[in-house]
Motif scaffolding. Structure first.
Motif, PDB file in Angstrom:
ATOM      1  N   ILE A  32       0.855  -1.346   0.027  1.00 25.68           N
ATOM      2  CA  ILE A  32       0.120   0.070   0.017  1.00 25.68           C
ATOM      3  C   ILE A  32       0.971   1.174   0.027  1.00 25.68           C
ATOM      4  O   ILE A  32       1.915   1.444   0.906  1.00 25.68           O
ATOM      5  CB  ILE A  32      -0.953   0.300   1.424  1.00 25.68           C
ATOM      6  CG1 ILE A  32      -1.706  -1.431   1.289  1.00 25.68           C
ATOM      7  CG2 ILE A  32      -1.885   1.215   1.215  1.00 25.68           C
ATOM      8  CD1 ILE A  32      -2.655  -1.499   2.626  1.00 25.68           C
TER       9      ILE A  32
ATOM     10  N   SER B 189       0.969   0.243 -10.889  1.00 23.69           N
ATOM     11  CA  SER B 189       0.349  -0.214 -10.315  1.00 23.69           C
ATOM     12  C   SER B 189      -0.714  -0.999 -10.927  1.00 23.69           C
ATOM     13  O   SER B 189      -0.992  -0.628 -12.303  1.00 23.69           O
ATOM     14  CB  SER B 189      -0.630   0.640  -9.487  1.00 23.69           C
ATOM     15  OG  SER B 189      -1.474  -0.121  -8.666  1.00 23.69           O
TER      16      SER B 189
ATOM     17  N   SER C 278       0.411  -2.316  -4.874  1.00 23.02           N
ATOM     18  CA  SER C 278      -0.810  -2.965  -5.256  1.00 23.02           C
ATOM     19  C   SER C 278      -1.959  -1.953  -5.236  1.00 23.02           C
ATOM     20  O   SER C 278      -2.820  -1.785  -5.955  1.00 23.02           O
ATOM     21  CB  SER C 278      -1.010  -3.906  -4.316  1.00 23.02           C
ATOM     22  OG  SER C 278      -0.222  -4.873  -4.485  1.00 23.02           O
ATOM     23  N   ILE C 279      -1.820  -1.034  -3.948  1.00 19.34           N
ATOM     24  CA  ILE C 279      -2.803  -0.001  -3.893  1.00 19.34           C
ATOM     25  C   ILE C 279      -2.346   1.190  -3.678  1.00 19.34           C
ATOM     26  O   ILE C 279      -1.185   1.263  -2.942  1.00 19.34           O
ATOM     27  CB  ILE C 279      -3.421  -0.423  -2.361  1.00 19.34           C
ATOM     28  CG1 ILE C 279      -4.283  -1.968  -2.449  1.00 19.34           C
ATOM     29  CG2 ILE C 279      -4.834   0.451  -2.157  1.00 19.34           C
ATOM     30  CD1 ILE C 279      -4.729  -2.294  -1.480  1.00 19.34           C
TER      31      ILE C 279
ATOM     32  N   THR D 150      -5.890   6.563  -8.059  1.00 17.82           N
ATOM     33  CA  THR D 150      -6.561   6.125  -6.646  1.00 17.82           C
ATOM     34  C   THR D 150      -7.685   5.036  -7.351  1.00 17.82           C
ATOM     35  O   THR D 150      -8.160   5.162  -8.419  1.00 17.82           O
ATOM     36  CB  THR D 150      -7.008   7.048  -5.841  1.00 17.82           C
ATOM     37  OG1 THR D 150      -7.901   7.872  -6.478  1.00 17.82           O
ATOM     38  CG2 THR D 150      -5.831   7.912  -5.521  1.00 17.82           C
TER      39      THR D 150
ATOM     40  N   ILE E 194      -9.393   0.659   3.031  1.00 15.00           N
ATOM     41  CA  ILE E 194      -9.206  -0.346   2.064  1.00 15.00           C
ATOM     42  C   ILE E 194      -8.777  -1.476   2.826  1.00 15.00           C
ATOM     43  O   ILE E 194      -9.378  -2.604   2.695  1.00 15.00           O
ATOM     44  CB  ILE E 194      -8.349   0.202   1.087  1.00 15.00           C
ATOM     45  CG1 ILE E 194      -8.932   1.299   0.332  1.00 15.00           C
ATOM     46  CG2 ILE E 194      -7.922  -1.023   0.254  1.00 15.00           C
ATOM     47  CD1 ILE E 194      -8.002   1.983  -0.810  1.00 15.00           C
TER      48      ILE E 194
END
Lengths: 366, 605
Positions: free
Chosen positions: B30, B99, B109-110, B279, B472
């Motif tokens: 993240i 990403s 990943s995020i 995002t 998340i």
């Protein structure tokens, strides 16, 4: 060692003896450009004009004519968008078999903005707003309703604070060295209509003398915050090169002003705002383009690192507004007098004296 | 056992806040970025040995101001710091985020982003009754960087022309319309809708504000038709903020406001559109991320938590009281960009009373704060300037908390603060003081907490990013908190009541786990620190020497278990509230004594 990538400039400013740059003049809603691409413009020349309605009037036609809202449309003589002149009839209603007429008239010159629900909305009493060129140059960009860009060759001093809009006039520099004290008794009739600069703090008596003699603009090193209300009433713009307090002018800025003493310059001070707006500038046009274009003219967007040899402005006491040169990026954070430990650089100011200044208190000069 | 051990222990038996647990967590690394007015900060969380860890962080100056006018550059620099530290490539050659993750050291990943940079959104509020729907609307509006510049209600005494003029003059980015209960009368709302329509017709299409409708549900379609289709306003609809007279529902409007914040920033501020496109849900207001973090702490700790984020342009107060989240943003109360506005709001003598020196010049405070507005990223290099900034910080926090208290249910709006088990301090001025003693002292002076309080510091400004990431992947955030994200300043015992100065009002003893019992005395009017190492638990006993002395309403003195921090145990026996001595010399001496106790700094020569 601190990686130089961490020595990033928090802010940048323009204090240069000669440069080419693009000055952006923002336009109000509905402004019509009065210049063409490529055209050379003089300082204070009109770039665009907007007619902005200054008054609105909502008239209840149904009530005025004493009819039902549903009957209003039949009585109205105008349509939305129609131009109107003061005293003109907007709607009429005949009574007593045409013997008597009730009328609704326009209160000002303008236009019909909307009609509906038995009402009519007018706007008018237009105010003319002119956008002026803050410096002579060539028009290189026109975005209707947005902005006009002018390419300028000039010496530029981005000042710390300014108020009072735009002025164009001949520079009369009263001082040859920076000072903490200001003598108000130095004005002569030669200063009338000139832009007067002093290398010391602005005081109330000096401001009063400047108003009395009718200068076109005033440049000082600093002033106390308590003088702001008087500045707001002054009929000319005022610029401070260092900031608020009792701080003499930086040698570097004084030197630029001295070089151009007696020449015409522009004070583009705008209105006070925060740092997220354009900063106020003193622009002193030069007749020829510099041999090497200044980086700022290229609309650069990358964030530059502070490096030895760069010129910087110090943004905190005790040397607020002082201009110096970075001599070394300090390898470790250092403690300053406030007790804070901060990363920073050694900066040479004045006569070879080097002092530690945190990065956060340095403004990179271009 | 450390504060974070407590959190993790609790986490096993408690559920994460509702908002954070609605969706299944997404795994993998993240990357979270917070774009403030001065700094852009980035953090990387990733799985190490089966647990999420706080891997690296980067920081760079924000670049939304001239000459850059684009936040992308600041974000790139912050991410480069992480790349340099970890060897992980985050951006491709075009400067776009990589990403999803493409291998162990490529991409993430995020990605989540929060922002507070730039000017607040300018809005007007249109409603019916000032004390009912408009009050609820204002509370919803306080959840983001929205500056309300005018309010129009049925109680407005201005003529329709004057109201139209006012609306046009303010040039709002947004009109928020509230009013009416669901199923209630609609005539008055139609009248207000008509007023908005008249004014907006006079604005050129490209400059027309967005309308957020949060009023009587029955009018939603009519609003879309009249103000949307006929007049061309962009309409956003949320649930009614006041569906019934005695029911207030702010969540939906707050979510829409956050969405509008992102939309407005994407249109008007360089780089927001691009960073937002990396995002899942756009760029969230920093305050929302911060509020989520406070709510997570409240749920894990099972007590009331208060968060203070003192920024350059704005101040955010987030609270979790009885597990209910509250969020208040004060968009013009800040210690940098907004320092000038502070001068309009806070009296000079209120600032001057915190200084330990005589002013050299009557304008000294104003001069300093105006210079700070001109150069908001600058930091005080001299002691007197430091004290002026800290005076401003105390008064801003006091004022902001007073404002926030109006929205806390079941809490008195005046008088002593309710008890908070944890207080989190965020914002550069609070967290980057010369030492932890200054941070502690500013917080205690400004808040006057009661009872037993744990003080946490957010030195890297991680709270908003962690809060945004928690929505998340809450597990990742709870696990990452173990990586010393926050500094534990220690436990504060605050004494209420009155006594004579220097009178012994408490006798106490402290027995650390596996250590010797130590006794101490507390004198009224003093603030004391007692060494207790970070993370060490201790049994503390406090016995009052006067019946008028307590730890605040409903808080009992006696035996309790506390945990040490950077400042050990702090006993604040200055009373609640306390008064400044009238004599200037006495006041300077008193303040200096407290400073010396807390920071170890002697009076400047």
């Amino acid at each position: 060692m601190i990686n130089v990538d961490t020595a990033l400039a928090f802010s940048q400013a323009r204090i240069v003896p000669v440069t080419s740059f693009r000055r952006i003049e923002k336009l109000p809603h509905g402004a019509a450009p009065k210049v063409a691409m490529g055209q050379m413009v003089k300082a204070m020349e009109i770039l665009a004009v907007a007619e902005i309605p200054d008054a609105r009037r909502l008239i209840d036609v149904a009530e005025e004519l004493r009819i039902k809202p549903a009957e209003v449309m039949a009585a109205i003589l105008k349509r939305p968008g129609d131009v109107i002149t003061e005293g003109e009839s907007l709607a009429t209603r005949s009574q007593f078999f045409g013997l008597r007429k009730r009328r609704v008239v326009t209160p000002f010159d303008g236009r019909v903005a909307w009609i509906g629900d038995g009402q009519i909305l007018l706007e008018g009493d237009n105010k003319r707003v002119e956008v002026l060129a803050s410096a002579p140059g060539r028009v290189v960009g026109i975005e209707p309703d947005q902005l006009i860009t002018i390419e300028v060759h000039a010496a530029v001093i981005e000042v710390a604070w300014g108020y009072g809009g735009l002025a164009w006039g001949t520079l009369k520099l009263l001082d040859t060295s920076p000072s903490y004290t200001t003598d108000p008794g130095r004005f002569t009739i030669d200063h009338r209509g000139a832009i007067v600069a002093i290398a010391s703090p602005l005081t109330e008596p000096f401001l009063e003398e400047a108003i009395e003699i009718r200068v076109k603009g005033l440049i000082a090193s600093s002033m106390n915050a308590g003088l702001i209300p008087a500045i707001q009433k002054a009929p000319f713009p005022v610029g401070l090169t260092q900031g608020f307090g009792q701080i003499p002018m930086s040698d570097r800025i004084l030197s630029i002003l001295n070089t151009h003493n007696g020449r015409e310059l522009s004070m583009a001070m705008g209105q006070p705002g925060d740092s997220r707006k354009m900063r106020p500038e003193i622009i002193i046009p030069v007749s020829v383009a510099p041999a090497k274009q200044d980086d700022r003219s290229l609309e650069r967007t990358e964030q530059l690192t502070l490096q030895p040899g760069q010129r910087v402005r110090i943004l905190q006491n005790p040397l607020l507004g002082e201009i110096g040169t970075v001599t070394e990026i300090a390898s470790e954070p250092q403690q300053v007098s406030s007790g804070l430990w901060l990363p920073g650089a050694l900066v040479e100011v004045g006569t070879g004296r080097s002092i530690f200044v945190p990065f956060a208190n340095l403004q990179q000069l271009g | 056992m450390s504060f974070l051990d407590n959190l993790l222990d609790e986490e096993r038996e408690t559920s994460v806040p509702e908002a954070a647990s609605q969706e299944a967590p997404i795994g993998g690394s993240i990357l979270a970025v917070d774009i403030g007015n001065v700094h852009t900060r980035a953090i990387l969380l990733d799985i190490v040995d089966g647990q999420y860890r706080f891997v690296s962080r980067g920081e760079a100056p924000t670049t939304d101001t001239p000459p850059w006018n684009d936040i992308h550059e600041g974000v790139r620099n912050a991410l480069n710091e992480i790349s340099l530290a970890t060897g992980r490539r985050l951006l491709d050659e075009k400067g776009h985020l990589i990403s999803p993750e493409q291998g162990p050291f490529v991409g993430v990943s995020i990605f989540v982003a929060t922002a507070s940079a730039g000017k607040p959104i300018k809005g007007v509020m249109v409603g019916l009754v000032p004390d009912v729907s408009l009050a609820s609307g204002r509370r919803a509006a306080e959840s983001t960087y929205l500056q309300l510049v005018d309010t129009f209600s049925l109680a407005d005494t201005r003529t329709p022309e004057a109201q139209i003029d006012a609306l046009l003059r303010t040039e709002p980015d947004m009109v928020m319309m509230v009013g009416g209960t669901d199923g209630g009368a609609v005539d008055s709302m139609r009248k207000q809708m008509h007023l908005i329509g008249l004014a907006v017709r006079l604005i050129p299409h490209q400059y027309r504000p967005v309308l957020l409708y949060a009023g009587n549900r029955d009018l939603q379609e009519e609003v879309k038709e009249t103000l949307g289709e006929e007049i061309g306003m962009r309409i956003e609809i949320s649930e009614n903020v006041r569906p019934q007279l005695d029911v207030e529902r702010l969540d939906s409007a707050q979510r829409e406001l956050a969405y509008l914040f992102h939309q407005q920033k994407s249109i008007h501020s360089g780089g927001f559109g691009e960073i937002g496109s990396w995002t899942l849900d756009g760029i969230e207001p920093t305050a929302h991320g911060f509020s989520k973090m406070i709510h997570v702490l409240g749920a894990l700790e099972k007590h009331n938590v208060l968060g203070i984020d003192l920024g350059s342009a704005s101040t955010t107060i987030a609270a979790s009281i009885d597990q209910i989240p509250y969020l208040n943003v004060f968009p013009t109360l800040g210690v940098g960009h907004s320092a000038k506005e502070v001068l309009d709001i806070i009296r000079m003598d209120a600032l001057g009373r915190w200084l330990t020196f005589e002013l050299q010049n009557p304008d000294q405070i104003q001069n300093y704060l105006l210079n700070k507005t001109l150069f908001p990223h600058s930091v005080p290099a001299e002691r007197q300037d430091l004290e002026i900034e800290y005076a401003m910080a105390r008064e801003i926090i006091r004022r902001a908390v007073l404002g926030a208290r109006n929205t806390w249910r079941g809490v008195r709006t005046r008088g002593l603060l309710p008890a908070f088990g944890t207080i989190l301090l965020s914002g550069g001025l609070l967290t980057r003081a010369p030492n932890d003693g200054w941070s502690t002292l500013i917080a205690l002076d400004a808040l006057l907490p009661v009872g037993l309080t744990r003080l946490l510091l957010d030195p890297y400004g991680l709270a908003p990013s962690l809060g945004a990431a928690a929505a998340i992947n809450p597990t990742a955030v709870v696990q990452a908190l173990d990586g010393n994200a926050f500094i534990d300043l220690g436990t504060v015992v605050s004494i209420s009541g009155r006594a004579r100065k220097d009178e012994v009002v408490l006798r106490g003893s402290l027995k650390p786990e596996g250590g010797q019992t130590e006794s101490f005395e507390v004198r009224y009017g003093t603030i004391t620190t007692i060494p207790l190492a970070k993370g060490v638990r201790a049994e503390m006993t406090l016995q009052p020497r006067r019946t008028t002395i307590s730890m605040g309403p409903g808080e009992r003195l006696g035996r309790m278990t506390i945990t040490g921090g950077e400042m050990g145990l702090i006993v604040d026996a200055r009373g609640r509230p306390w008064r400044f001595p009238r004599n200037t010399g006495d006041r300077h001496q008193m303040l200096q004594e407290w400073i010396t106790t807390m920071t170890g700094e002697a009076a400047p020569a």
